[in-house]
Design a protein around this motif. Sequence first.
Motif, PDB file in Angstrom:
ATOM      1  N   THR A   1       0.834  -1.198   0.000  1.00  0.00           N
ATOM      2  CA  THR A   1       0.000   0.000   0.000  1.00  0.00           C
ATOM      3  C   THR A   1       0.874   1.256   0.000  1.00  0.00           C
ATOM      4  O   THR A   1       2.108   1.179   0.033  1.00  0.00           O
ATOM      5  CB  THR A   1      -0.928   0.002   1.224  1.00  0.00           C
ATOM      6  OG1 THR A   1      -0.154  -0.284   2.403  1.00  0.00           O
ATOM      7  CG2 THR A   1      -2.002  -1.057   1.085  1.00  0.00           C
ATOM      8  N   ASP A   2       0.233   2.399  -0.050  1.00  0.00           N
ATOM      9  CA  ASP A   2       0.922   3.691  -0.023  1.00  0.00           C
ATOM     10  C   ASP A   2       0.121   4.626   0.892  1.00  0.00           C
ATOM     11  O   ASP A   2      -0.493   5.589   0.446  1.00  0.00           O
ATOM     12  CB  ASP A   2       1.030   4.264  -1.441  1.00  0.00           C
ATOM     13  CG  ASP A   2       1.761   5.593  -1.492  1.00  0.00           C
ATOM     14  OD1 ASP A   2       2.518   5.894  -0.547  1.00  0.00           O
ATOM     15  OD2 ASP A   2       1.565   6.345  -2.469  1.00  0.00           O
ATOM     16  N   ILE A   3       0.127   4.301   2.178  1.00  0.00           N
ATOM     17  CA  ILE A   3      -0.660   5.071   3.137  1.00  0.00           C
ATOM     18  C   ILE A   3      -0.094   6.481   3.275  1.00  0.00           C
ATOM     19  O   ILE A   3       1.113   6.660   3.427  1.00  0.00           O
ATOM     20  CB  ILE A   3      -0.680   4.378   4.515  1.00  0.00           C
ATOM     21  CG1 ILE A   3      -1.198   2.940   4.391  1.00  0.00           C
ATOM     22  CG2 ILE A   3      -1.543   5.173   5.498  1.00  0.00           C
ATOM     23  CD1 ILE A   3      -1.049   2.129   5.668  1.00  0.00           C
ATOM     24  N   ILE A   4      -0.968   7.457   3.219  1.00  0.00           N
ATOM     25  CA  ILE A   4      -0.593   8.845   3.429  1.00  0.00           C
ATOM     26  C   ILE A   4      -0.671   9.146   4.922  1.00  0.00           C
ATOM     27  O   ILE A   4      -1.657   8.814   5.585  1.00  0.00           O
ATOM     28  CB  ILE A   4      -1.541   9.775   2.650  1.00  0.00           C
ATOM     29  CG1 ILE A   4      -1.483   9.464   1.152  1.00  0.00           C
ATOM     30  CG2 ILE A   4      -1.210  11.244   2.917  1.00  0.00           C
ATOM     31  CD1 ILE A   4      -2.596  10.118   0.352  1.00  0.00           C
ATOM     32  N   PHE A   5       0.362   9.795   5.454  1.00  0.00           N
ATOM     33  CA  PHE A   5       0.418  10.111   6.880  1.00  0.00           C
ATOM     34  C   PHE A   5      -0.355  11.389   7.157  1.00  0.00           C
ATOM     35  O   PHE A   5      -0.128  12.420   6.536  1.00  0.00           O
ATOM     36  CB  PHE A   5       1.877  10.285   7.318  1.00  0.00           C
ATOM     37  CG  PHE A   5       2.044  10.528   8.789  1.00  0.00           C
ATOM     38  CD1 PHE A   5       2.303   9.478   9.654  1.00  0.00           C
ATOM     39  CD2 PHE A   5       1.954  11.808   9.317  1.00  0.00           C
ATOM     40  CE1 PHE A   5       2.462   9.701  11.017  1.00  0.00           C
ATOM     41  CE2 PHE A   5       2.106  12.040  10.671  1.00  0.00           C
ATOM     42  CZ  PHE A   5       2.365  10.988  11.523  1.00  0.00           C
ATOM     43  N   LYS A   6      -1.286  11.331   8.123  1.00  0.00           N
ATOM     44  CA  LYS A   6      -2.115  12.486   8.468  1.00  0.00           C
ATOM     45  C   LYS A   6      -1.911  12.884   9.921  1.00  0.00           C
ATOM     46  O   LYS A   6      -1.920  12.038  10.822  1.00  0.00           O
ATOM     47  CB  LYS A   6      -3.594  12.152   8.239  1.00  0.00           C
ATOM     48  CG  LYS A   6      -4.562  13.302   8.587  1.00  0.00           C
ATOM     49  CD  LYS A   6      -5.025  13.309  10.024  1.00  0.00           C
ATOM     50  CE  LYS A   6      -5.797  14.626  10.323  1.00  0.00           C
ATOM     51  NZ  LYS A   6      -6.195  14.697  11.754  1.00  0.00           N
ATOM     52  N   ALA A   7      -1.748  14.173  10.164  1.00  0.00           N
ATOM     53  CA  ALA A   7      -1.824  14.719  11.517  1.00  0.00           C
ATOM     54  C   ALA A   7      -2.084  16.211  11.402  1.00  0.00           C
ATOM     55  O   ALA A   7      -1.698  16.843  10.422  1.00  0.00           O
ATOM     56  CB  ALA A   7      -0.541  14.457  12.312  1.00  0.00           C
ATOM     57  N   SER A   8      -2.736  16.781  12.409  1.00  0.00           N
ATOM     58  CA  SER A   8      -3.088  18.199  12.409  1.00  0.00           C
ATOM     59  C   SER A   8      -2.101  18.992  13.258  1.00  0.00           C
ATOM     60  O   SER A   8      -1.787  18.595  14.380  1.00  0.00           O
ATOM     61  CB  SER A   8      -4.492  18.403  12.961  1.00  0.00           C
ATOM     62  OG  SER A   8      -5.455  17.748  12.157  1.00  0.00           O
ATOM     63  N   PHE A   9      -1.651  20.135  12.723  1.00  0.00           N
ATOM     64  CA  PHE A   9      -0.781  21.013  13.510  1.00  0.00           C
ATOM     65  C   PHE A   9      -1.589  21.887  14.461  1.00  0.00           C
ATOM     66  O   PHE A   9      -1.063  22.414  15.437  1.00  0.00           O
ATOM     67  CB  PHE A   9       0.100  21.875  12.602  1.00  0.00           C
ATOM     68  CG  PHE A   9      -0.647  22.730  11.609  1.00  0.00           C
ATOM     69  CD1 PHE A   9      -1.229  23.928  11.984  1.00  0.00           C
ATOM     70  CD2 PHE A   9      -0.747  22.326  10.281  1.00  0.00           C
ATOM     71  CE1 PHE A   9      -1.906  24.714  11.065  1.00  0.00           C
ATOM     72  CE2 PHE A   9      -1.425  23.115   9.356  1.00  0.00           C
ATOM     73  CZ  PHE A   9      -2.008  24.310   9.748  1.00  0.00           C
ATOM     74  N   ASP A  10      -2.887  22.043  14.171  1.00  0.00           N
ATOM     75  CA  ASP A  10      -3.751  22.844  15.030  1.00  0.00           C
ATOM     76  C   ASP A  10      -5.181  22.341  14.889  1.00  0.00           C
ATOM     77  O   ASP A  10      -5.706  22.251  13.781  1.00  0.00           O
ATOM     78  CB  ASP A  10      -3.684  24.322  14.632  1.00  0.00           C
ATOM     79  CG  ASP A  10      -4.556  25.225  15.499  1.00  0.00           C
ATOM     80  OD1 ASP A  10      -4.924  24.796  16.614  1.00  0.00           O
ATOM     81  OD2 ASP A  10      -4.867  26.344  15.064  1.00  0.00           O
ATOM     82  N   LYS A  11      -5.794  22.004  16.012  1.00  0.00           N
ATOM     83  CA  LYS A  11      -7.210  21.648  16.015  1.00  0.00           C
ATOM     84  C   LYS A  11      -7.987  22.909  16.383  1.00  0.00           C
ATOM     85  O   LYS A  11      -8.251  23.192  17.558  1.00  0.00           O
ATOM     86  CB  LYS A  11      -7.494  20.518  17.000  1.00  0.00           C
ATOM     87  CG  LYS A  11      -6.739  19.230  16.721  1.00  0.00           C
ATOM     88  CD  LYS A  11      -7.023  18.670  15.351  1.00  0.00           C
ATOM     89  CE  LYS A  11      -8.437  18.208  15.186  1.00  0.00           C
ATOM     90  NZ  LYS A  11      -8.676  17.579  13.863  1.00  0.00           N
TER      91      LYS A  11
END
Length: 252
Positions: free
Chosen positions: A35-45
């Motif tokens: 697979t080629d999972i894209i990494f997700k995270a938020s710098f500001d909620k």
Amino acid sequence: MNHCTLIAGPCVIESASLLDTVARQLVDINRRLGTDIIFKASFDKANRTSIHSFRGPGLERGLQMLGDVKEKYGLRILTDIHEAWQAQPAGEVCDVLQIPAFLCRQTDLLVAAARTGRTVNIKKAQFLSGRDMRYPVEKALEAGAGEVWLTERGNMMGYNNLVVDFRNIPDMLDIVPTVIMDCTHSVQRPGGSDGKTGGDRRFVPQMALAAKAFGATGWFFEVHPDPDRGLSDAANMLELDKLEGLINELIR
């Protein structure tokens, strides 16, 4: 190689060690499953229920940390932006810019994201139908976006609850070729847990499988090694060690 779109990562950047833990697991899954999972995270909620809730490290430090993940692990990166001025610096680091559901009608935000040249992932608002999403897509495309994705994440069902109408997926596939199911935000109970959003992660696998039956071309999972201790969306995030089994079930 499997060609569905897969996105996974913690809801918010809590620490560099958390990013490393999740990124290493995603790299291992990609290697084992092709697979080629894209990494997700938020710098500001920026849309937390309470002003006292944890928001993240902010734009400058957050983008630096996401850039470190990209360089160290070779993963593509997705993050969400909340204001138009954030698009340009975020686009210098991230491969996909995500428009939050509540903001999907914000013209200036869509235009700014489109002008970066990055892929724009627009989450469907909790108050719109799938067919309504042709207008946000038009804004992004007419502003020069090369690729636009749409993401289903449920609709408001009275107060403090969501329901998913899976008919939105084929409706949005009439607009764009990539429609992603957000399997973790769709099990939220917005604002329903004493000053924060609640939810029930037990239903995440069912959301994913139902979306597959309706033709979804991708899946979005917020994951955490210990979700109940997560600083945002704790009730909804999937346990990191369950991600590979679920992805394997979806793609096989």
